[in-house]
Design an enzyme around this catalytic site. Structure first.
Site, PDB file in Angstrom:
ATOM      1  N   HIS A  93       0.826  -1.204   0.000  1.00  0.00           N
ATOM      2  CA  HIS A  93       0.000   0.000   0.000  1.00  0.00           C
ATOM      3  C   HIS A  93       0.865   1.261   0.000  1.00  0.00           C
ATOM      4  O   HIS A  93       2.010   1.245   0.466  1.00  0.00           O
ATOM      5  CB  HIS A  93      -0.939   0.006   1.195  1.00  0.00           C
ATOM      6  CG  HIS A  93      -1.987  -1.055   1.107  1.00  0.00           C
ATOM      7  ND1 HIS A  93      -3.068  -1.078   1.950  1.00  0.00           N
ATOM      8  CD2 HIS A  93      -2.155  -2.118   0.274  1.00  0.00           C
ATOM      9  CE1 HIS A  93      -3.844  -2.109   1.650  1.00  0.00           C
ATOM     10  NE2 HIS A  93      -3.294  -2.760   0.637  1.00  0.00           N
ATOM     11  N   GLU A  95       0.711   3.928   1.804  1.00  0.00           N
ATOM     12  CA  GLU A  95       1.121   4.343   3.143  1.00  0.00           C
ATOM     13  C   GLU A  95       2.296   3.500   3.639  1.00  0.00           C
ATOM     14  O   GLU A  95       3.211   4.002   4.295  1.00  0.00           O
ATOM     15  CB  GLU A  95      -0.046   4.220   4.136  1.00  0.00           C
ATOM     16  CG  GLU A  95      -1.274   5.005   3.759  1.00  0.00           C
ATOM     17  CD  GLU A  95      -2.295   4.190   2.966  1.00  0.00           C
ATOM     18  OE1 GLU A  95      -3.498   4.420   3.171  1.00  0.00           O
ATOM     19  OE2 GLU A  95      -1.895   3.334   2.150  1.00  0.00           O
ATOM     20  N   CYS A 119      -6.555   1.751   5.122  1.00  0.00           N
ATOM     21  CA  CYS A 119      -7.162   0.510   5.591  1.00  0.00           C
ATOM     22  C   CYS A 119      -6.709   0.271   7.031  1.00  0.00           C
ATOM     23  O   CYS A 119      -5.877   1.013   7.569  1.00  0.00           O
ATOM     24  CB  CYS A 119      -6.748  -0.653   4.685  1.00  0.00           C
ATOM     25  SG  CYS A 119      -5.009  -1.137   4.869  1.00  0.00           S
ATOM     26  N   CYS A 122      -2.804  -0.288   7.393  1.00  0.00           N
ATOM     27  CA  CYS A 122      -2.053   0.958   7.206  1.00  0.00           C
ATOM     28  C   CYS A 122      -2.304   1.928   8.356  1.00  0.00           C
ATOM     29  O   CYS A 122      -1.390   2.626   8.796  1.00  0.00           O
ATOM     30  CB  CYS A 122      -2.400   1.604   5.866  1.00  0.00           C
ATOM     31  SG  CYS A 122      -1.736   0.672   4.468  1.00  0.00           S
TER      32      CYS A 122
END
Length: 176
Positions: A93, A95, A119, A122
């Site tokens: 991801h 992040e 999410c 993260c």
């Protein structure tokens, strides 16, 4: 020689940095969702990242998405319901990449601008990263409530940039 106009309206800092996050997201090769994130301290841009496969590994456009299905029990209108979520596990991801490629010292007291609400995974990572604020545009309903609760518990300012319109050249259709 005519002087440049000084009364032109400039973008506010939130819009400026979110626009950069969206431009960064255009590097993603994920067919499901392009996500970009930027790390800012004061008004200084310290890092950028987007979602994608690990360096040197095939990405979703080359090898296809690796979809996994997860189930979670939630209380919906007083009833326990099993909610199924699909996620691609081929990609790291945005992040996560941002945290991998920035220094802890730079993150202390900083702001993360991210195109999509983080999410749960993260959010947990960001909660321990040293950042004091997370600004996002698109809501991620699958984890929204518990992510908001976590940020409140951690004392991290967590807000949606609203109203906001991404730069037109960065738009893509989001798949569920």
């Amino acid at each position: 020689m005519k002087a440049a106009r000084t009364d032109a309206i400039r973008k506010d800092w939130d819009t400026y940095f979110m626009d950069i996050a969206y431009m960064v997201s255009t590097r993603s090769r994920c067919p499901r969702r392009h996500v970009g994130a930027v790390l800012v301290q004061g008004k200084k841009l310290l890092g950028t990242a987007y979602n994608g496969a690990p360096m040197g590994a095939p990405d979703c456009l080359e090898a296809g998405c690796m979809i996994t299905e997860e189930a979670e029990w939630r209380n919906v209108d007083g009833q326990e319901q099993m909610i199924k979520k699909q996620r691609c596990i081929r990609t790291i991801h945005a992040e996560q990449n941002l945290l991998l490629f920035t220094d802890r010292a730079d993150r202390e007291g900083s702001i993360v601008y991210v195109t999509d609400q983080p999410c749960w995974t993260c959010a947990n990572m960001l909660a321990n990263s040293g950042v004091t604020e997370i600004v996002y545009d698109r809501v991620y309903l699958k984890d929204s409530d518990k992510v908001h609760d976590l940020m409140e518990q951690k004392g991290i300012r967590f807000r949606r940039l609203d109203p906001y319109s991404p730069p037109p050249q960065t738009e893509m259709e989001i798949m569920p």
